[in-house]
Design an enzyme around this catalytic site. Sequence first.
Site, short mmCIF file in Angstrom:
data_model
loop_
_atom_site.label_atom_id
_atom_site.label_comp_id
_atom_site.label_asym_id
_atom_site.label_seq_id
_atom_site.Cartn_x
_atom_site.Cartn_y
_atom_site.Cartn_z
CE LYS A 1 94.92 34.35 -57.21
NZ LYS A 1 96.61 33.77 -58.05
CB SER B 1 94.10 32.71 -61.04
OG SER B 1 95.46 32.76 -60.49
CB SER C 1 98.41 33.38 -62.07
OG SER C 1 97.17 32.77 -62.43
#
Length: 463
Positions: free
Chosen positions: A80, A155, A179
């Site tokens: 990520k 996210s 997330s």
Amino acid sequence: MTSDRSICELTATGLARGVASGKVSSREAVDAHLARIASLDARLAAFVTVDADGARRAAQICDSAPAPIGPLHGVPIAIKDLTDTAGLTTTYGSVLFRDHVPAEDDLVVARLRRAGAIILGKTNTPEFGFGAVCTNRLRGPTRNPFDPALTSGGSSGGSAVAVAAGMVPLAHGTDFGGSVRTPASFCDVASIRPTPGRIPSPRRPLGWDMLATHGFLARGVDDLELALAVCAGSDADDPISLGGASDDRPIVDRPRIAFTPDFGVATVAREVRARFAAAWEALARVADVVPSSPDCGGAIETFRTLRAAHIANSYGELLRTRRAELTPTVIWNIEAGANLSAQDYLNAERRRTAIFRSFRALFTGADFLVAPAASVFPWPNEVADVTAIDGAALDTPIDYLAVTFIVSLVGFPVLTLPVPGGENELPFGIQIIAPPGRESRLFALGRILQNELDFSHRPPKLP
């Protein structure tokens, strides 16, 4: 020779076995997944950066090694883009950092590399991880592979889509209020949010912060367990870091599972409640299932306060110096904590402690607690925030995450699994929660649910 398509259908554990046995080379695995990215990512936008040359160099090192480097030897993965990768652009989803290339890996990345994993690239995230839709001024929106008109969730949406679409078998994520869990639910993959400290963060400015953790997304439980195993372990510079061992006692034949659709306080869509009811009815085939919830009164306000204080502390200077370059979502998140007092913060910590103890009390009579992994189904990418559920207005843009951020508040580990659905039904997942340190028991139950109830990933129909 194994085809590109069949390579991309392998799990991380299966691919690691294939590379170790010589049935497939690291270079073949890397090239197959890079081809998949090239084929799909213009449409799905899962990646911010793809490092094809670096991945091929790393594959050559793996193929030249006399023995496997580690448990993830030759396995392509994604990181990520909130997490530092040495020599590889790390933007944090922000135009302010579009050219930022860290000199050092974050510890979780370093441990993945030492285990033999090959980083294909960095997955998309909202700016600094703040946003319900996985988009920013650099890339996005990251589109849901089950319906590209819909959001992948924030996210860690880029990581969830990369895994669901077969671009990588395993991806790293981070989880503050949900997330990894929300994107996992939206994209029909599995995720783990471990006990805070299980994966150390020695460079975290607030050393005792237990709200955010690293985590992983994959298409099966075994891959999550493997990823956690190679990244877990203490670090002297992280005051809450834990050793690698966890409670690995076997679960009983019929574990006791408490279930709650909303923790008594969260707003949850009617359609989600219906899918969740079907899920816990299925669970009753393998467990003793009873409705129960810890006392979460005040949990929503408590999380809002603590989250706002942490964000204002971390990003307040950025708001003062570069406000014009930030998105409205980021500005709102930072400003939410601007006027909090020390008394506000300590009162929230007091309530957090009471909720933690209520969770502890529930587990004196239950082995696991199960809840929905999202309060809503994926919505159109053009809609920036969830402002209402079933017509009921939410007080703030983060309140739709209450079913996940309540668990973040108390720091219990969570395994997210997709539940079976009809051909035309959108993906939906459940959270399986255990007391701190009991990740091994979560994985054991997860395997039972995968094998006996088909709580497992279904591939999206992709071109």
